[in-house]
Design a protein around this motif. Structure first.
Motif, PDB file in Angstrom:
ATOM      1  N   UNK A   1      42.869  -4.635   5.973  1.00  0.00           N
ATOM      2  CA  UNK A   1      42.955  -4.974   7.390  1.00  0.00           C
ATOM      3  C   UNK A   1      42.223  -6.288   7.636  1.00  0.00           C
ATOM      4  N   UNK A   2      42.759  -7.099   8.533  1.00  0.00           N
ATOM      5  CA  UNK A   2      42.155  -8.413   8.749  1.00  0.00           C
ATOM      6  C   UNK A   2      40.776  -8.313   9.397  1.00  0.00           C
ATOM      7  N   UNK A   3      40.477  -7.178  10.057  1.00  0.00           N
ATOM      8  CA  UNK A   3      39.164  -7.046  10.681  1.00  0.00           C
ATOM      9  C   UNK A   3      38.122  -6.516   9.697  1.00  0.00           C
ATOM     10  N   UNK A   4      38.498  -6.446   8.407  1.00  0.00           N
ATOM     11  CA  UNK A   4      37.573  -5.961   7.387  1.00  0.00           C
ATOM     12  C   UNK A   4      37.302  -7.051   6.354  1.00  0.00           C
ATOM     13  N   UNK A   5      37.283  -8.301   6.792  1.00  0.00           N
ATOM     14  CA  UNK A   5      37.123  -9.404   5.843  1.00  0.00           C
ATOM     15  C   UNK A   5      35.727 -10.004   5.863  1.00  0.00           C
ATOM     16  N   UNK A   6      34.817  -9.467   6.687  1.00  0.00           N
ATOM     17  CA  UNK A   6      33.444  -9.962   6.776  1.00  0.00           C
ATOM     18  C   UNK A   6      32.489  -8.798   6.580  1.00  0.00           C
ATOM     19  N   UNK A   7      31.411  -9.054   5.864  1.00  0.00           N
ATOM     20  CA  UNK A   7      30.412  -8.007   5.636  1.00  0.00           C
ATOM     21  C   UNK A   7      29.851  -7.496   6.965  1.00  0.00           C
ATOM     22  N   UNK A   8      29.576  -6.204   7.012  1.00  0.00           N
ATOM     23  CA  UNK A   8      29.042  -5.599   8.239  1.00  0.00           C
ATOM     24  C   UNK A   8      27.591  -6.005   8.489  1.00  0.00           C
ATOM     25  N   UNK A   9      26.841  -6.232   7.423  1.00  0.00           N
ATOM     26  CA  UNK A   9      25.423  -6.538   7.563  1.00  0.00           C
ATOM     27  C   UNK A   9      25.153  -7.985   7.129  1.00  0.00           C
ATOM     28  N   UNK A  10      24.227  -8.646   7.796  1.00  0.00           N
ATOM     29  CA  UNK A  10      23.925 -10.043   7.454  1.00  0.00           C
ATOM     30  C   UNK A  10      23.127 -10.142   6.159  1.00  0.00           C
ATOM     31  N   UNK A  11      23.028 -11.368   5.649  1.00  0.00           N
ATOM     32  CA  UNK A  11      22.182 -11.604   4.486  1.00  0.00           C
ATOM     33  C   UNK A  11      20.716 -11.400   4.871  1.00  0.00           C
ATOM     34  N   UNK A  12      19.873 -11.196   3.874  1.00  0.00           N
ATOM     35  CA  UNK A  12      18.457 -10.963   4.130  1.00  0.00           C
ATOM     36  C   UNK A  12      17.662 -12.253   4.286  1.00  0.00           C
ATOM     37  N   UNK A  13      18.305 -13.383   4.058  1.00  0.00           N
ATOM     38  CA  UNK A  13      17.596 -14.653   4.090  1.00  0.00           C
ATOM     39  C   UNK A  13      17.230 -15.060   5.517  1.00  0.00           C
ATOM     40  N   UNK A  14      16.161 -15.813   5.637  1.00  0.00           N
ATOM     41  CA  UNK A  14      15.785 -16.417   6.916  1.00  0.00           C
ATOM     42  C   UNK A  14      16.511 -17.747   7.034  1.00  0.00           C
ATOM     43  N   UNK A  15      17.353 -17.875   8.048  1.00  0.00           N
ATOM     44  CA  UNK A  15      18.192 -19.061   8.195  1.00  0.00           C
ATOM     45  C   UNK A  15      18.060 -19.610   9.608  1.00  0.00           C
ATOM     46  N   UNK A  16      17.883 -20.918   9.705  1.00  0.00           N
ATOM     47  CA  UNK A  16      17.862 -21.593  10.992  1.00  0.00           C
ATOM     48  C   UNK A  16      18.863 -22.735  10.972  1.00  0.00           C
ATOM     49  N   UNK A  17      19.404 -23.050  12.147  1.00  0.00           N
ATOM     50  CA  UNK A  17      20.409 -24.109  12.236  1.00  0.00           C
ATOM     51  C   UNK A  17      20.071 -25.074  13.365  1.00  0.00           C
TER      52      UNK A  17
END
Length: 333
Positions: free
Chosen positions: A107-123
């Motif tokens: 299914x196209x709505x199942x193409x991204x992981x449910x949980x984020x990475x554990x890394x600390x990320x800023x943008x």
């Protein structure tokens, strides 16, 4: 000048980095999406829109608004980046299929992981977009991954940052995760199939190398001058830009989403379209031979047994790495 109106009647209107409430007097902030490219624009992210009076990004307001393209001398200025605060985000990686059949059945709505990475990320995201298409806007940005120590020469004060592109849709609200996940399905399929295609190219290139060495040996034996008129030319690999779903968790209460993609650097070209056009090879502008791109589009249709075809292939050719790096594909399915 051109007005861009959102799906719910609210156009994109820039937001100053000093605005403490990005959703004040507005509908929820929109996410960034992969803009529709224009073959004649020369930009991998769409056509520029020039207009006066715009001063920020990533926040819609009611009414009709004009999107202003950032001038070239403001793209990576010290003043622009230093005046912006970084913000914490959650980063969600794409979830790739195990095989071709899984790709077809998923299914196209199942193409991204449910949980984020554990890394600390800023943008950081540029105040103004540098290009836009019919449905999406593209901003230059930087990402700081706290395990990195990368210096980017063309971005001032960039220790620890890497250059990225942030993309925002004009058609949906930023808090609509389902829509933004489904928008990544095309990129995910293209990345997966290009990896499988490159495995086949590896076999072909190995055989070409073997034949080349055989030719050299034969030429050396029969030619006292030890000259070889043959030149080894390996098939270039086909890659698509890595991309992610990120969530701006500090922008309460809606915590909108956006797409993040690696930056394309090089001479941008469009190799085929979603309406049957195929650019002549070598290409008119940069004389790039791109038969391998047309082979990939055809192969994607064959390997999926007619289920889909990846088209609208556009990007840059990296000669030193003998590879194409593509963005913003489309799929006929």
């Amino acid at each position: 000048m051109k007005t861009v109106v959102k799906w719910d009647g609210s156009p994109l209107s820039p937001m100053s980095s000093n605005n403490p409430n990005p959703n004040q007097n507005s509908s929820p902030s929109t996410s960034i999406g992969n803009p529709t490219s224009s073959g004649s624009s020369g930009s991998p992210y769409g056509s520029p829109i020039n207009s006066p009076g715009s001063s920020g990004s990533l926040s819609p307001t009611r009414g009709v608004s004009i999107i202003e393209l950032a001038p070239p001398d403001e793209v990576y200025s010290n003043k622009q980046w230093n005046s912006m605060d970084s913000e914490r985000v959650l980063k969600f990686e794409l979830k790739y299929p195990k095989n071709i059949q899984n790709l077809i059945n998923d299914q196209i709505d199942d193409c991204v992981e449910c949980f984020p990475t554990k890394d600390i990320i800023k943008i950081k995201t540029a105040i103004k977009p540098f290009a836009t298409g019919a449905t999406r806007v593209a901003y230059r940005g930087m990402e700081k991954h706290y395990s990195s120590n990368v210096f980017i020469p063309h971005i001032p004060n960039s220790i620890g940052y890497k250059a990225v592109i942030h993309k925002e849709s004009l058609l949906v609200k930023g808090a609509d995760r389902t829509k933004y996940v489904s928008d990544l399905a095309c990129q995910r399929a293209s990345i997966y199939l290009s990896r499988e295609f490159n495995k086949l190219l590896g076999v072909i290139n190995n055989q070409l190398t073997k034949d080349y060495k055989t030719n050299i040996a034969a030429t050396t034996t029969t030619n006292n001058n030890n000259t070889n008129k043959y030149k080894l030319k390996l098939c270039p690999n086909v890659h698509f830009c890595d991309c992610w779903l990120i969530q701006l968790v500090t922008r309460l209460p809606h915590q909108p989403y956006l797409h993040q993609e690696q930056e394309l650097i090089g001479n941008f070209e469009k190799y085929n379209s979603n309406a049957g056009h195929v650019t002549p090879s070598p290409s008119p502008d940069y004389k790039t031979r791109h038969e391998i791109i047309q082979t990939f589009s055809h192969w994607s249709h064959v390997i999926t047994k007619g289920f889909l075809m990846i088209i609208d292939c556009q990007g840059v050719y990296k000669q030193d790495e003998n590879m194409f790096l593509l963005t913003d594909p489309a799929i006929h399915c």
